[in-house]
Scaffold this active site. Structure first.
Site, PDB file in Angstrom:
ATOM      1  N   CYS A   1      -4.277 -18.984 -72.640  1.00 31.07           N
ATOM      2  CA  CYS A   1      -4.450 -19.852 -73.609  1.00 31.07           C
ATOM      3  C   CYS A   1      -5.936 -19.596 -74.648  1.00 31.07           C
ATOM      4  O   CYS A   1      -5.874 -18.376 -75.139  1.00 31.07           O
ATOM      5  CB  CYS A   1      -4.381 -21.438 -73.348  1.00 31.07           C
ATOM      6  SG  CYS A   1      -4.001 -22.539 -74.885  1.00 31.07           S
TER       7      CYS A   1
ATOM      8  N   HIS B   1       0.739 -21.174 -70.896  1.00 29.93           N
ATOM      9  CA  HIS B   1       0.110 -21.807 -69.603  1.00 29.93           C
ATOM     10  C   HIS B   1       0.813 -21.435 -68.615  1.00 29.93           C
ATOM     11  O   HIS B   1       1.756 -22.007 -67.894  1.00 29.93           O
ATOM     12  CB  HIS B   1      -0.224 -23.299 -69.677  1.00 29.93           C
ATOM     13  CG  HIS B   1      -1.286 -23.713 -70.280  1.00 29.93           C
ATOM     14  ND1 HIS B   1      -2.572 -23.630 -69.921  1.00 29.93           N
ATOM     15  CD2 HIS B   1      -1.459 -24.096 -71.726  1.00 29.93           C
ATOM     16  CE1 HIS B   1      -3.440 -24.147 -71.053  1.00 29.93           C
ATOM     17  NE2 HIS B   1      -2.591 -24.510 -72.026  1.00 29.93           N
TER      18      HIS B   1
ATOM     19  N   GLU C   1       0.268 -21.722 -65.175  1.00 28.91           N
ATOM     20  CA  GLU C   1       0.448 -22.596 -64.108  1.00 28.91           C
ATOM     21  C   GLU C   1       1.175 -23.762 -64.503  1.00 28.91           C
ATOM     22  O   GLU C   1       1.367 -24.385 -63.533  1.00 28.91           O
ATOM     23  CB  GLU C   1      -1.036 -23.016 -64.106  1.00 28.91           C
ATOM     24  CG  GLU C   1      -1.825 -24.080 -64.910  1.00 28.91           C
ATOM     25  CD  GLU C   1      -2.249 -23.328 -66.474  1.00 28.91           C
ATOM     26  OE1 GLU C   1      -2.694 -24.110 -67.143  1.00 28.91           O
ATOM     27  OE2 GLU C   1      -1.990 -22.086 -66.577  1.00 28.91           O
TER      28      GLU C   1
END
Length: 211
Positions: free
Chosen positions: A79, A181, A183
């Site tokens: 990001c 992102h 994750e």
């Protein structure tokens, strides 16, 4: 061991937790002195470009990160952590980035709801190890108001679109960045992190054989 850079601008624990869940040991690095002990690093980030660069400078990270990138070890920005890999950011004025990849970070055109938040597809531009096992047009989770503008086609591994096409996965050699992102992008984001973990392990094995 994978190091996650702590400069006060990222969701460090979710990245760390995801890596451990995948079986890849990770630790949050609070000081540049810890860099030499890890075999690969992740630079996360949320917020504004200028604030991120100021925080990196204040905590003494800038030159050590550039040196680490030049060492050839795996380096992944996420990001805002991807955006600061580039030369210049235009958020709140013009600000110098790490300069590891060619391009500028610019604001999305007027007429689009900002930030770009939610799920979007990733169109794969070229094969790369981070995308192994991930289908073309897989969905990933984004939260950003600025995007990278670069004329260097060689660094564009994946593109997305939000009124304008923008780079979503970039990199060359050992320095890579994801605008999304991973994750938060299960299952394919976790697959990308798994691919990064494998790369770190393979690179560490090759390096140990050379030494």
């Amino acid at each position: 061991m994978i190091g996650i850079i702590d400069y006060g601008r990222g969701n460090l624990r979710s990245v760390e937790k995801a890596l451990w869940k995948l079986g890849y040991p990770a630790k949050v690095l609070e000081s540049p002195a810890e860099l030499m002990a890890v075999k690969g690093i992740i630079l996360p980030g949320v917020g504004a470009f200028a604030d991120a660069m100021a925080a990196l400078e204040e905590k003494g990270w800038i030159q050590p990160l550039i040196h680490y990138a030049h060492s050839g070890k795996p380096f992944l920005g996420i990001c805002l952590g991807m955006q600061v890999l580039f030369e210049v950011g235009e958020e709140h004025g013009e600000h110098k980035g790490l300069g590891l990849l060619p391009g500028r970070v610019v604001r999305f055109p007027a007429g689009r709801k900002i930030p770009h938040m939610g799920w979007n597809t990733l169109h794969q531009e070229k094969p790369c190890r981070l995308l192994e096992g991930i289908p073309d047009e897989a969905y990933f989770y984004f939260v950003h108001s600025y995007y990278v503008a670069s004329e260097e086609q060689e660094i564009l591994a994946g593109m997305s679109d939000y009124g304008v096409p923008f780079p979503a996965l970039v990199g060359r050699d050992n320095v890579w960045g994801a605008q999304f992102h991973p994750e938060k992008s299960s299952p394919w984001g976790l697959k990308l992190l798994e691919n990064f973990g494998k790369w770190v392990n393979e690179d560490a094995t090759v390096s140990s054989h050379r030494s």
